[in-house]
Design an enzyme around this catalytic site. Structure first.
Site, mmCIF file in Angstrom:
data_model
loop_
_atom_site.group_PDB
_atom_site.id
_atom_site.type_symbol
_atom_site.label_atom_id
_atom_site.label_comp_id
_atom_site.label_asym_id
_atom_site.label_seq_id
_atom_site.Cartn_x
_atom_site.Cartn_y
_atom_site.Cartn_z
ATOM 1 N N CYS A 69 -7.331 33.561 10.652
ATOM 2 C CA CYS A 69 -6.378 33.645 9.985
ATOM 3 C C CYS A 69 -5.807 32.293 10.033
ATOM 4 C CB CYS A 69 -5.412 34.812 9.960
ATOM 5 S SG CYS A 69 -3.727 34.659 9.323
ATOM 6 N N LYS A 87 11.099 44.378 4.596
ATOM 7 C CA LYS A 87 10.911 42.872 5.091
ATOM 8 C C LYS A 87 11.534 41.920 4.175
ATOM 9 C CE LYS A 87 7.290 39.816 7.383
ATOM 10 N NZ LYS A 87 6.048 39.577 7.658
ATOM 11 N N CYS A 122 -5.771 40.303 7.343
ATOM 12 C CA CYS A 122 -4.972 39.811 8.516
ATOM 13 C C CYS A 122 -3.700 41.054 8.297
ATOM 14 C CB CYS A 122 -4.420 38.450 8.368
ATOM 15 S SG CYS A 122 -2.858 38.067 9.481
ATOM 16 N N CYS A 153 -1.976 32.777 11.022
ATOM 17 C CA CYS A 153 -1.489 33.205 12.366
ATOM 18 C C CYS A 153 -2.057 32.477 13.495
ATOM 19 C CB CYS A 153 -2.123 34.709 12.595
ATOM 20 S SG CYS A 153 -1.537 35.923 11.870
ATOM 21 N N HIS A 198 14.345 33.439 12.928
ATOM 22 C CA HIS A 198 14.519 32.651 14.064
ATOM 23 C C HIS A 198 16.051 32.535 14.655
ATOM 24 C CE1 HIS A 198 11.146 31.286 11.486
ATOM 25 N NE2 HIS A 198 10.746 31.085 12.635
ATOM 26 N N LYS A 238 10.731 36.503 -0.580
ATOM 27 C CA LYS A 238 11.199 35.847 -2.009
ATOM 28 C C LYS A 238 11.054 36.644 -3.149
ATOM 29 C CE LYS A 238 10.918 31.025 -0.482
ATOM 30 N NZ LYS A 238 10.377 29.778 -0.296
ATOM 31 N N HIS A 260 14.369 30.789 9.332
ATOM 32 C CA HIS A 260 14.865 31.903 8.557
ATOM 33 C C HIS A 260 15.664 32.862 9.405
ATOM 34 C CE1 HIS A 260 11.707 34.561 10.487
ATOM 35 N NE2 HIS A 260 10.878 33.780 9.734
ATOM 36 N N HIS A 288 -0.220 38.607 7.582
ATOM 37 C CA HIS A 288 -0.248 37.871 6.412
ATOM 38 C C HIS A 288 -0.908 38.792 5.211
ATOM 39 C CE1 HIS A 288 0.625 34.651 9.174
ATOM 40 N NE2 HIS A 288 1.461 34.230 8.325
#
Length: 475
Positions: free
Chosen positions: A128, A298, A145, A131, A22, A301, A19, A148
């Site tokens: 998790c 953040k 977590c 992670c 990255h 979707k 994404h 997440h």
């Protein structure tokens, strides 16, 4: 002999499509790498994929592929995005690589054993899967977590542990003294606060029955090496540590690890402790960047605010994406991106900025100069390069565009296209000076927009105006 410079990205999980986050990490690494090459340094730029993960098995089961098929497919997707962004990496390391990576991970494990820093113990922890990390109760947010926002699994098993606690004070001293320098200061303060609370020993292996896809622990094949002594070791295994250490001797310690703020603890606490235990030098710098948000949130979707780097590249070209990531996002804070802001930046800085300036100057040069301007590659750019030495990438971009604005203003105020009609010699001198300054801009553009840089240089050397605009305005 050229000075060496070693820069790394984190290695990314191959469980999903890459994404914008990255894209940001690899792009700023590439910009820094190119800036160092411009200064005559021999650069080694490492990136890769963290493939020995439990998450892979879950995805493979869902898709009905073999592990090898899935990893090869995802790796090619990684490389496809890097190619589209013109990322000039030296090596793509894969932690599933038994020839290049596994020997280094196992060699480092043995060093930790020799140092007396590995021991076996029963463990009960909160794990998790997303992670691939064990958390304590105090790490959780409302019992979930922090990354997440899922409830971690409670796991009981016998693992090998690393004496991370042993190195708390030494790491603190190295960071405080800037032997391990952390950019920005806020992240340095954050890790020092963590060290003040003290580090706890951490699990360094998992039973092979729980994680069948991984590197066997030397001397105990019932266990596989867990994330830290696997993934983090890529930075030295890629250089041949544990097998053929020619590159390792030339390039270690790393000049800079570039990481996101969510993995600061791994790189500023666990990794230094491992290196200290093994008797190896610490990296010189950590550049810890923020997140890419969209509309202040953040990207997700569910919010419908995800911006796909592939789509932007398709519509605007890859250099427009590099430009935005370089200039509009500070490497020291979270950066916001919306399609509207991207378009505004593109039109103002590329179409109406460097693109229009190049056309104006080169049209005057083509019409009024009999020969191409003799330019030099030796213009002093020390102030520009100094910004890269402290990883002020967005300020380096601003430095270039301030010169673009200055050239535009100079043309408006002095109007060389009018002067040449009344004083040809003075007008030609003014146009020649503008071409020389444009060439300097092209030189400085190289790390951020290498293709545009070369296009401008070619136009200058041929004394031609571009046949088509470098950037076409989007309405």
């Amino acid at each position: 002999m050229a000075e060496k410079f070693y820069i790394t990205t984190p290695i990314f999980y191959p469980n999903a499509k890459l994404h914008m986050g990255h894209a940001y990490t690899v792009t700023i690494c590439d910009i820094v790498a190119r800036a160092q090459r411009l200064q005559g340094k021999e650069v080694y730029f490492l990136t890769g994929a963290d493939e020995n993960t439990g998450k892979i098995l879950k995805v493979v089961e869902e898709q009905g592929q073999s592990v090898e098929e899935y990893l090869n497919q995802v790796t090619e997707n990684f490389k496809d995005l890097y190619s589209k962004l013109n990322i000039s990496y030296s090596q793509f390391i894969k932690t599933s690589d038994r020839e290049k990576h596994w020997p280094g991970a196992q060699a480092l494990w043995k060093k930790l054993v020799e140092a007396g820093d590995i021991y076996k113990a029963s463990y009960t922890g909160l794990y998790c899967v997303g992670c691939e990390t064990f958390y304590t109760e105090k790490d959780l947010v409302d019992g979930k977590c922090p990354v997440h926002l899922t409830v971690p699994e409670k796991i009981e098993e016998e693992n090998y542990f690393f004496k991370l606690s042993k190195y708390t004070q030494t790491i603190k001293d190295r960071i405080t003294s800037d032997e391990l320098r952390i950019f920005p200061q806020t992240r340095k303060n954050e890790i020092l606060a963590l060290l003040d609370r003290g580090l706890e020993d951490i699990s360094f292996s998992r039973p092979i029955k729980s994680v069948p896809h991984g590197i066997p622990v030397p001397g105990d094949e019932s266990q596989v090496i867990y994330v830290w002594c696997d993934a983090l070791v890529n930075y030295i295994s890629a250089l041949g540590y544990g097998r053929d250490d020619v590159l390792f001797q030339n390039f270690w310690p790393a000049n800079v690890h570039v990481v996101g703020k969510d993995i600061l603890r791994f790189h500023a606490a666990i990794w230094p402790a491992m290196l200290l235990s093994a008797g190896l030098p610490l990296p010189k710098n950590l550049l810890v960047h923020g997140l890419i948000t969209s509309g202040g949130h953040k990207m997700s979707k569910s919010l419908g605010n995800v911006i796909d780097p592939y789509e932007l590249i398709e519509e605007y070209g890859y250099e427009a994406v590099r430009h935005y990531l370089a200039r509009e996002v500070s490497p020291f804070d979270d950066g916001d991106m919306t399609k509207e802001r991207f378009k505004e930046s593109y039109n103002a800085n590329l179409a109406n900025g460097i693109g229009n300036l190049t056309s104006r100057i080169m049209k005057m040069a083509q019409d009024n100069l009999e020969m191409p301007v003799q330019v030099t590659e030796e213009k002093d750019m020390s102030k520009y390069f100094a910004l890269y030495d402290v990883y002020e990438i967005s300020k380096a971009g601003d430095y270039v565009w301030n010169e673009v604005k200055a050239l535009d203003q100079y043309i408006q105020e002095n109007q060389p296209f009018k002067l040449i009609k009344t004083d040809k010699e003075a007008g030609q001198k003014m146009i020649s000076d503008l071409v020389a300054r444009l060439y300097a801009v092209a030189q400085m553009l190289n790390p951020i927009m290498p293709e545009t840089s070369e296009k401008i240089k070619t136009l200058i050397k041929e004394n031609k105006t571009p046949e088509v605009p470098l950037f076409v305005r989007k309405d």
